[in-house]
Design an enzyme around this catalytic site. Structure first.
Site, PDB file in Angstrom:
ATOM      1  N   ARG A   4     -13.960  -8.496   0.698  1.00  0.00           N
ATOM      2  CA  ARG A   4     -12.393  -8.331  -0.177  1.00  0.00           C
ATOM      3  C   ARG A   4     -11.981  -9.923   0.204  1.00  0.00           C
ATOM      4  NH1 ARG A   4     -10.532  -4.052   0.290  1.00  0.00           N
ATOM      5  NH2 ARG A   4      -8.121  -4.236   0.027  1.00  0.00           N
ATOM      6  N   ARG A  40       0.650  -1.039   0.193  1.00  0.00           N
ATOM      7  CA  ARG A  40       0.163  -0.189   0.062  1.00  0.00           C
ATOM      8  C   ARG A  40       0.907   1.480   0.436  1.00  0.00           C
ATOM      9  NH1 ARG A  40      -5.600   1.109   2.720  1.00  0.00           N
ATOM     10  NH2 ARG A  40      -6.081  -0.072   1.576  1.00  0.00           N
ATOM     11  N   GLN A  87      -9.375  -3.974  -4.356  1.00  0.00           N
ATOM     12  CA  GLN A  87     -11.180  -3.358  -3.934  1.00  0.00           C
ATOM     13  C   GLN A  87     -12.142  -3.418  -5.119  1.00  0.00           C
ATOM     14  OE1 GLN A  87     -12.347  -1.701  -1.412  1.00  0.00           O
ATOM     15  NE2 GLN A  87     -14.277  -1.964  -1.352  1.00  0.00           N
ATOM     16  N   HIS A 126      -6.612   0.640  -6.887  1.00  0.00           N
ATOM     17  CA  HIS A 126      -6.919  -0.056  -5.530  1.00  0.00           C
ATOM     18  C   HIS A 126      -7.628  -1.427  -6.119  1.00  0.00           C
ATOM     19  CE1 HIS A 126      -7.489  -1.449  -1.793  1.00  0.00           C
ATOM     20  NE2 HIS A 126      -8.121  -0.315  -1.786  1.00  0.00           N
ATOM     21  N   CYS A 178     -16.741   1.723  -0.325  1.00  0.00           N
ATOM     22  CA  CYS A 178     -15.246   0.633  -0.262  1.00  0.00           C
ATOM     23  C   CYS A 178     -15.114   0.533   1.712  1.00  0.00           C
ATOM     24  CB  CYS A 178     -14.408   0.879  -0.843  1.00  0.00           C
ATOM     25  SG  CYS A 178     -13.619   3.647  -0.815  1.00  0.00           S
ATOM     26  N   ASP A 195     -17.224   7.348  -1.949  1.00  0.00           N
ATOM     27  CA  ASP A 195     -15.341   7.232  -1.407  1.00  0.00           C
ATOM     28  C   ASP A 195     -15.223   8.484  -0.962  1.00  0.00           C
ATOM     29  OD1 ASP A 195     -13.587   6.445  -0.406  1.00  0.00           O
ATOM     30  OD2 ASP A 195     -11.798   6.629  -2.004  1.00  0.00           O
TER      31      ASP A 195
HETATM   32  N1   CP Z   1     -11.297  -0.187   1.837  1.00  0.00           N
HETATM   33  C1   CP Z   1     -10.494  -0.660   2.217  1.00  0.00           C
HETATM   34  O1   CP Z   1      -9.112  -0.545   1.221  1.00  0.00           O
HETATM   35  O2   CP Z   1     -10.163   0.131   2.979  1.00  0.00           O
HETATM   36  P1   CP Z   1      -8.882   0.019   3.967  1.00  0.00           P
HETATM   37  O3   CP Z   1      -8.394   1.347   4.389  1.00  0.00           O
HETATM   38  O4   CP Z   1      -9.418  -0.089   5.369  1.00  0.00           O
HETATM   39  O5   CP Z   1      -7.580  -1.195   3.891  1.00  0.00           O
HETATM   40  N1  NVA Z   2      -9.717   7.215  -2.092  1.00  0.00           N
HETATM   41  C1  NVA Z   2      -9.402   6.496  -0.526  1.00  0.00           C
HETATM   42  C2  NVA Z   2      -9.415   5.300  -0.454  1.00  0.00           C
HETATM   43  C3  NVA Z   2      -9.369   4.496   1.139  1.00  0.00           C
HETATM   44  C4  NVA Z   2      -9.414   2.727   1.283  1.00  0.00           C
HETATM   45  C5  NVA Z   2      -7.682   6.291   0.175  1.00  0.00           C
HETATM   46  O1  NVA Z   2      -7.257   6.919  -0.787  1.00  0.00           O
HETATM   47  O2  NVA Z   2      -7.786   7.031   1.033  1.00  0.00           O
END
Ligand code: CP
Ligand code: NVA
Length: 304
Positions: free
Chosen positions: A290, A102, A132, A129, A262, A222
C-alpha cells in the site's frame, strides 16, 4: 490537476507507469535511499471511519518523501455536519498539496473534489478503494512476474474492495471471478462501469467458491460486513457462512495459488488461520505495498 477517486481516473498506460514507479521506489527504499521529492509538501487526511493501513501508509509515505501529513479523524472532521463539504474542501485547499478522504458516501468525495483546488484521493468509500487495488496489483505483479492472463477469484461480498480490484484486474488484462452469495454480487451500475473501463475484460460471477477457485492464481477475500453496515452483521454471518477461505477451499485451488486479504481480517469468519497465516498467504506483503504504491501516486499527483 488530477483526482484519484476511482481506478478509472487513470488510463491503462498511467496505471502501468504507477506500478513501475512503485516497484522502482520500493527497490530504492530497500537500498536505503529516501529522496526528498515532496519536501515541504503537505497531505491532508480526512477520515470518517477507522484505519490502520491507509492512514499509516499515507503518513509514512509523506515522511519518507520529505513532506508531512495532517490527520483529521471522525471527531474533527464531520464533513457536512460542522460545516459544508464545500467549505472543508476550500479550506484544506489552502493548506495542503493533496488530500485523501475516507468517507461513508462516495458522493461526499465527488462533492469535495468539485470544490477543491488540489488533487483529491479516495482513501475508501462505499463504492471504491482504488489505493487498495493499486497496492494489490503491485503485489500480484511481484509475486507472479506479470499481471496479464492471471486469474483472481474474490470469495465474499461484492463490496468496495471487490469493485476496485475487479476494475484493476480488467485494466491489467487479468480475469476476475466473484464467488458471492445471492444478493451480494455486483450491481448493474458497477457492471456497466466495468464494461466502459475494461471493454475486453473478463469478469465472471459464480455462487460456488469451490468451483471458482479451481483456476485461481489469487484467492482474495474481505470482511463480510464492511464499515457502515454493522446492523446487517448477523444476517450476513448466515448468508456468507459457506464463503469462508479456509484449508478445505485451498485444497480445491491450484498449488501455486496465493491468498490475499486487504485487512483487517476476522479470523473465523471470512478466513481461517490456515489460510491467512499459512505459507500461501501474501497479506503482509500486500499491506506493505500500500505504501509503495501510494508513494508513486503522491509523487505523480503532487509534481504534475
Ligand atoms: N486495507 C485497508 O484499507 O486497511 P485500513 O482500513 O486499516 O486502512
Ligand atoms: N470492505 C471493508 C474494507 C476495509 C479496508 C470496509 O469497507 O470496511
Amino acid at each position: 490537476m488530477r483526482h484519484f477517486l476511482s481506478l478509472q481516473d487513470l488510463s491503462i498506460s498511467e496505471l502501468n507507469y504507477l506500478l513501475g514507479e512503485a516497484a522502482r521506489m520500493k527497490a530504492e527504499l530497500r537500498q536505503g535511499k529516501r529522496p526528498a521529492l515532496l519536501s515541504g509538501r503537505v497531505l491532508g487526511l480526512v477520515f470518517e471511519k477507522p484505519s490502520l493501513r491507509t492512514r499509516g501508509s499515507f503518513e509514512a509515505s509523506m515522511i519518507q518523501l520529505g513532506g508531512g501529513a495532517m490527520f483529521f479523524g471522525p471527531s474533527d472532521g464531520k464533513m457536512g455536519v460542522r460545516e459544508p463539504v464545500a467549505d472543508f474542501a476550500r479550506t484544506l485547499s489552502g493548506y495542503c498539496d493533496a488530500v485523501a478522504l475516507r468517507v461513508f458516501r462516495h458522493s461526499t468525495l465527488e462533492e469535495f473534489a468539485q470544490h477543491a483546488t488540489i488533487p483529491v484521493i479516495n482513501a475508501l468509500s462505499d463504492r471504491a478503494h482504488p489505493c487498495q487495488a493499486l497496492g494489490d496489483l503491485l503485489t500480484i505483479q511481484e509475486t507472479f512476474g506479470k499481471l496479464e492472463g492471471k486469474t483472481l477469484v474474490f470469495v465474499g461480498d461484492g463490496n468496495n474492495v471487490a469493485m476496485s480490484v475487479a476494475l484493476g484486474c480488467g485494466m491489467a488484462g487479468m480475469r476476475f471471478i466473484l464467488a458471492a452469495p445471492k444478493g451480494y454480487h455486483f450491481d448493474e451500475a458497477f457492471l456497466s462501469h466495468y464494461r466502459q473501463v475494461a471493454p475486453s475484460g473478463e469478469l465472471l460471477m459464480n455462487g460456488r467458491p469451490e468451483h471458482a477457485v479451481g483456476e485461481a492464481d489469487v484467492i482474495y477475500t474481505d470482511v463480510w460486513t464492511s464499515m457502515g453496515q454493522e446492523e446487517e452483521t448477523e444476517q450476513r454471518r448466515k448468508e456468507f457462512a459457506a464463503f469462508q477461505v479456509n484449508a478445505a477451499l485451498l485444497e480445491k485451488a491450484p498449488k501455486h495459488a496465493k491468498v490475499m486479504h486487504c485487512l483487517p481480517a476476522i479470523r473465523g469468519e471470512e478466513v481461517d488461520e490456515n489460510a491467512i497465516d499459512g505459507n500461501r498467504s501474501i497479506v503482509f506483503q500486500q499491506a506493505e505495498n500500500r505504501m509503495h504504491a501510494q508513494k508513486a501516486l503522491l509523487k505523480w499527483l503532487m509534481l504534475r
